[in-house]
Write an enzyme that holds these catalytic residues in place. Sequence first.
Site, PDB file in Angstrom:
ATOM      1  CD  GLU A  58      -2.534   1.404   2.628  1.00 35.47           C
ATOM      2  OE1 GLU A  58      -2.800   0.386   3.298  1.00 35.47           O
ATOM      3  OE2 GLU A  58      -2.850   2.559   2.981  1.00 35.47           O
ATOM      4  NE  ARG A  62      -0.941   8.549   4.531  1.00 33.66           N
ATOM      5  CZ  ARG A  62      -0.958   7.767   5.571  1.00 33.66           C
ATOM      6  NH1 ARG A  62      -0.030   7.867   6.487  1.00 33.66           N
ATOM      7  NH2 ARG A  62      -1.916   6.881   5.720  1.00 33.66           N
ATOM      8  CB  THR A  86      -3.786   8.356   1.840  1.00 39.61           C
ATOM      9  OG1 THR A  86      -2.794   7.638   2.604  1.00 39.61           O
ATOM     10  CG2 THR A  86      -4.183   9.579   2.645  1.00 39.61           C
ATOM     11  CE  LYS A 146      -6.501   2.370   7.011  1.00 39.82           C
ATOM     12  NZ  LYS A 146      -5.333   2.890   6.287  1.00 39.82           N
TER      13      LYS A 146
END
Length: 226
Positions: A58, A62, A86, A146
């Site tokens: 993952e 960011r 994100t 998640k």
Amino acid sequence: MAVTAVSTLDLQREANAMTDPLELASHGPVIPVIVLHRVEDAVPLAQALLAGGVRVLEVTLRTRVALQCMREIVRAVPEAIVGAGTIRSVADAESAKDAGCRFGVSPGYDSDIGHACRNMGLPLLPGVATASEVMAANADGYDFLKFFPATAAGGIPMLKALAGPFADVAFCPTGGITADTAPQFLALPNVRVCGGSWLTPDDAVAAGDWPRITALARAATALRGS
Ligand code: 3PG
């Protein structure tokens, strides 16, 4: 799985076949949450994780180089199963898909993102922290979620509590989990895999200390519920 034994054709078939996000949990007990600040770190980092047995990566959206990093890994490390973390908007999901990502991860649940990912064929692991959010995600057809931020949002007691009303929901707890605490999370029947950044410490990435990252990945790969 012995990564070197996988043929290009197998990888291509696998890439085309993944539609169920739960498949992400079938490759190992931990999904690393990766923050990359330099494009040149992307491929060696992915290779270091792979050398430690970690295929599902993952890469978080960011940093300004995140999409370029994803593209580089997709191009140069076909054994890696690259996803974008994100995801906070439909545009993020579209960019991730364009970059060749095979899944997306969002920190919270948003119906627009859920529908868009389904329409564009991007398996999504959406984040939840409350029962209401689990219900919203379930209503849109998502049942592998998640749990974020796992430790701050109630940790193991919360996951045990959610198992009552949501017996058919599987979780990937992420946020505040370490190599020491991951086995306790992995022991829960409703936890399929954990997420975390401890496999890719900032200082190790900055120093290009790939052997350290391979060692952390190898240790994570060996984790079991206890
Ligand atoms: C995430 O984005 O999922 C978390 O920031 C990862 O949490 P950690 O850094 O506490 O592992």
